[in-house]
Every structure is written in structure tokens, then in C-alpha cells.
Enzyme design. Structure first.
Site, PDB file in Angstrom:
ATOM      1  N   PRO A  10       0.788  -1.230   0.000  1.00  0.00           N
ATOM      2  CA  PRO A  10       0.000   0.000   0.000  1.00  0.00           C
ATOM      3  C   PRO A  10       0.819   1.279   0.000  1.00  0.00           C
ATOM      4  CG  PRO A  10      -0.175  -1.144   2.113  1.00  0.00           C
ATOM      5  CD  PRO A  10       0.477  -2.081   1.151  1.00  0.00           C
ATOM      6  N   ASN A  11       0.380   2.183  -0.820  1.00  0.00           N
ATOM      7  CA  ASN A  11       0.913   3.555  -0.954  1.00  0.00           C
ATOM      8  C   ASN A  11       2.216   3.636  -1.738  1.00  0.00           C
ATOM      9  OD1 ASN A  11      -1.182   4.924   0.547  1.00  0.00           O
ATOM     10  ND2 ASN A  11      -0.369   3.844   2.317  1.00  0.00           N
ATOM     11  N   ARG A  18       5.334  12.477  -2.495  1.00  0.00           N
ATOM     12  CA  ARG A  18       5.393  13.077  -1.159  1.00  0.00           C
ATOM     13  C   ARG A  18       6.559  12.467  -0.388  1.00  0.00           C
ATOM     14  NH1 ARG A  18       2.156  16.108  -2.658  1.00  0.00           N
ATOM     15  NH2 ARG A  18       0.018  16.587  -2.013  1.00  0.00           N
ATOM     16  N   TYR A  23      11.596   8.781   1.182  1.00  0.00           N
ATOM     17  CA  TYR A  23      11.509   7.773   0.117  1.00  0.00           C
ATOM     18  C   TYR A  23      12.165   8.192  -1.201  1.00  0.00           C
ATOM     19  CZ  TYR A  23       8.032   5.948   3.376  1.00  0.00           C
ATOM     20  OH  TYR A  23       7.410   5.476   4.493  1.00  0.00           O
ATOM     21  N   ASN A  75       7.946  -5.856  -0.596  1.00  0.00           N
ATOM     22  CA  ASN A  75       7.848  -4.697   0.277  1.00  0.00           C
ATOM     23  C   ASN A  75       6.352  -4.505   0.506  1.00  0.00           C
ATOM     24  OD1 ASN A  75       7.761  -2.320   1.638  1.00  0.00           O
ATOM     25  ND2 ASN A  75       9.066  -1.167   0.221  1.00  0.00           N
ATOM     26  N   ALA A  78       3.106  -0.857   4.854  1.00  0.00           N
ATOM     27  CA  ALA A  78       2.533  -0.866   6.210  1.00  0.00           C
ATOM     28  C   ALA A  78       2.058  -2.258   6.628  1.00  0.00           C
ATOM     29  CB  ALA A  78       1.388   0.136   6.285  1.00  0.00           C
ATOM     30  N   HIS A  81       4.121  -4.599   8.937  1.00  0.00           N
ATOM     31  CA  HIS A  81       4.129  -4.475  10.400  1.00  0.00           C
ATOM     32  C   HIS A  81       2.938  -5.147  11.068  1.00  0.00           C
ATOM     33  CE1 HIS A  81       7.198  -1.624   9.356  1.00  0.00           C
ATOM     34  NE2 HIS A  81       6.338  -0.857   8.724  1.00  0.00           N
ATOM     35  N   ASP A  88       1.757 -15.754   6.484  1.00  0.00           N
ATOM     36  CA  ASP A  88       1.321 -17.129   6.215  1.00  0.00           C
ATOM     37  C   ASP A  88       1.293 -17.424   4.714  1.00  0.00           C
ATOM     38  OD1 ASP A  88       1.066 -17.397   8.937  1.00  0.00           O
ATOM     39  OD2 ASP A  88      -1.120 -17.373   8.959  1.00  0.00           O
ATOM     40  N   GLU A  99      12.589  -9.553   2.095  1.00  0.00           N
ATOM     41  CA  GLU A  99      11.811  -8.344   2.376  1.00  0.00           C
ATOM     42  C   GLU A  99      12.705  -7.126   2.194  1.00  0.00           C
ATOM     43  OE1 GLU A  99       8.845  -8.434   5.419  1.00  0.00           O
ATOM     44  OE2 GLU A  99       9.677  -6.652   6.389  1.00  0.00           O
ATOM     45  N   HIS A 101      12.810  -2.810   2.523  1.00  0.00           N
ATOM     46  CA  HIS A 101      12.220  -1.521   2.892  1.00  0.00           C
ATOM     47  C   HIS A 101      13.130  -0.422   2.381  1.00  0.00           C
ATOM     48  CE1 HIS A 101       9.018  -3.167   5.244  1.00  0.00           C
ATOM     49  NE2 HIS A 101       9.882  -4.026   5.757  1.00  0.00           N
ATOM     50  N   ILE A 102      12.538   0.562   1.764  1.00  0.00           N
ATOM     51  CA  ILE A 102      13.309   1.679   1.218  1.00  0.00           C
ATOM     52  C   ILE A 102      13.952   2.464   2.355  1.00  0.00           C
ATOM     53  CG2 ILE A 102      13.101   3.851  -0.089  1.00  0.00           C
ATOM     54  CD1 ILE A 102      10.600   2.443  -1.480  1.00  0.00           C
ATOM     55  N   SER A 103      13.163   2.748   3.386  1.00  0.00           N
ATOM     56  CA  SER A 103      13.685   3.448   4.562  1.00  0.00           C
ATOM     57  C   SER A 103      14.185   2.435   5.586  1.00  0.00           C
ATOM     58  CB  SER A 103      12.575   4.313   5.171  1.00  0.00           C
ATOM     59  OG  SER A 103      11.511   3.484   5.629  1.00  0.00           O
ATOM     60  N   ARG A 108      12.967   4.374  12.586  1.00  0.00           N
ATOM     61  CA  ARG A 108      11.773   5.219  12.433  1.00  0.00           C
ATOM     62  C   ARG A 108      10.851   5.061  13.652  1.00  0.00           C
ATOM     63  NH1 ARG A 108       9.232   5.001   6.677  1.00  0.00           N
ATOM     64  NH2 ARG A 108       8.249   6.870   7.574  1.00  0.00           N
ATOM     65  N   ARG A 112       6.894   1.022  13.413  1.00  0.00           N
ATOM     66  CA  ARG A 112       7.465   0.460  12.174  1.00  0.00           C
ATOM     67  C   ARG A 112       8.641  -0.474  12.443  1.00  0.00           C
ATOM     68  NH1 ARG A 112       5.307   3.741   8.019  1.00  0.00           N
ATOM     69  NH2 ARG A 112       4.937   5.830   8.803  1.00  0.00           N
TER      70      ARG A 112
HETATM   71  O1  CA2 Z   1      10.495   1.961   3.868  1.00  0.00           O
HETATM   72  C1  CA2 Z   1       9.662   1.270   3.272  1.00  0.00           C
HETATM   73  O2  CA2 Z   1       9.872   0.749   2.174  1.00  0.00           O
HETATM   74  C2  CA2 Z   1       8.266   1.085   3.888  1.00  0.00           C
HETATM   75  O3  CA2 Z   1       7.848  -0.253   3.620  1.00  0.00           O
HETATM   76  C3  CA2 Z   1       7.365   2.082   3.179  1.00  0.00           C
HETATM   77  C4  CA2 Z   1       5.932   2.121   3.728  1.00  0.00           C
HETATM   78  C5  CA2 Z   1       5.917   2.208   5.236  1.00  0.00           C
HETATM   79  O4  CA2 Z   1       4.596   2.056   5.713  1.00  0.00           O
HETATM   80  C6  CA2 Z   1       6.818   1.171   5.909  1.00  0.00           C
HETATM   81  O5  CA2 Z   1       6.807   1.390   7.300  1.00  0.00           O
HETATM   82  C7  CA2 Z   1       8.241   1.269   5.396  1.00  0.00           C
HETATM   83  C8  CA2 Z   1       5.179   3.322   3.148  1.00  0.00           C
HETATM   84  C9  CA2 Z   1       4.918   3.187   1.664  1.00  0.00           C
HETATM   85  C10 CA2 Z   1       4.964   4.457   0.882  1.00  0.00           C
HETATM   86  O6  CA2 Z   1       4.449   5.580   1.515  1.00  0.00           O
HETATM   87  C11 CA2 Z   1       4.512   6.787   0.869  1.00  0.00           C
HETATM   88  C12 CA2 Z   1       4.197   7.893   1.617  1.00  0.00           C
HETATM   89  C13 CA2 Z   1       4.243   9.139   1.062  1.00  0.00           C
HETATM   90  C14 CA2 Z   1       4.587   9.296  -0.272  1.00  0.00           C
HETATM   91  C15 CA2 Z   1       4.890   8.186  -1.024  1.00  0.00           C
HETATM   92  C16 CA2 Z   1       4.850   6.941  -0.468  1.00  0.00           C
END
Ligand code: CA2
Length: 143
Positions: A10-11, A18, A23, A75, A78, A81, A88, A99, A101-103, A108, A112
């Protein structure tokens, strides 16, 4: 040719729009281009999939496994977590997953820092940005 599926949660379709300080400014399409270029060098076939829905991600883990994928780069964003279902699903395939994660999730917010899905993976790469996916592909290509 080894087949690897790259699943993003997701996202991640919002990358580049953003929070560039966390990211970066590149998009999910840019990530795909980067990983495809490495896959070509390694002689690996890659499939990309992104969804904002947990159940859809579960279904796609099953579908990729049933159609001959030999490993996963995940990846789950969210859902990493929180999701026992995705943990499963990976386990149910018996396939190696890494797995990414970009960050750096360990540096954090507290919520997370733990990954529910990492326990179903053979490794985790966190905090290396997009090159983390490339490194994961190299590792899976060697297995
Ligand atoms: O660091 C990562 O790759 C994460 O998996 C990214 C997730 C976050 O929920 C994890 O804790 C760590 C968030 C996905 C992207 O979120 C965005 C937020 C704002 C703008 C663009 C993407």
C-alpha cells in the site's frame, strides 16, 4: 530462466509524490526500470505487482507461486508491520522471499520497527533505498 516476483504494498504507488526526504523522488515505474535492467544482466525473469489491498496481495503470492515463480522480493509497506495473513501466504509457498524496505524501519517510529512478515523471509534489506531491491534480486538469483 529463474522467475522472481516483486510485490509492493500500500501507498508505494505514490512514491515520488510526497515525503522525498524519506523515500526519495523516484517513482515506482523508475524502480521497475532499475530492477529490470539488473534482471537483464543476471538473466532473471521478473514480474512486478503493486496493490493497496491485503487480500489481493495474499491472492497474488499464491498465484505467482502456482504459476512457477521461484522467489519473491516483497515490500508489503505498512502491512509488513501487521499482516499475519501475508506472513502465512509467503510460508504457504515454501519459496524464498527477501523483504525490502526503502527506509530504515529500525530507525523510524516504534510502530514500524517490527516486521510481522520478515519471519517468513530468508532475509531483509532495510534503509538502502531502491538499490535494496537490486541487492535482493542478486541474492535470490544465486539461490
Ligand atoms: O520503507 C519502506 O519501504 C516502507 O515499507 C514504506 C511504507 C511504510 O509504511 C513502511 O513502514 C516502510 C510506506 C509506503 C509508501 O508511503 C509513501 C508515503 C508518502 C509518499 C509516497 C509513499
Amino acid at each position: 530462466m529463474k522467475k522472481i516476483a516483486i510485490l509492493n504494498g500500500p501507498n508505494l504507488n505514490r512514491l515520488g509524490k510526497r515525503e522525498p526526504e524519506i523515500y526519495g523522488t523516484a517513482t515506482l515505474k523508475d524502480l521497475e526500470k532499475l530492477v529490470r535492467a539488473e534482471a537483464k544482466k543476471l538473466g532473471v525473469k521478473v514480474k512486478f505487482f503493486q496493490s493497496n489491498h491485503e487480500g489481493v496481495l495474499v491472492d497474488m503470492v499464491h498465484a505467482f507461486a502456482d504459476f512457477g515463480t521461484e522467489g519473491f522480493i516483497v515490500n508489503f509497506a505498512a502491512y509488513s508491520h501487521t499482516s499475519i495473513a501475508l506472513h502465512d501466504a509467503l510460508k504457504s509457498t515454501g519459496l524464498p522471499a527477501i523483504e525490502v524496505h526503502i527506509s530504515d524501519i529500525k530507525k523510524r517510529e516504534k510502530f514500524r520497527r517490527h516486521s510481522m512478515t520478515a519471519g517468513a523471509c530468508v532475509g531483509m534489506i532495510s534503509g538502502q533505498g531502491f538499490p535494496g531491491y537490486v541487492e535482493a534480486l542478486r541474492r535470490l538469483a544465486k539461490l
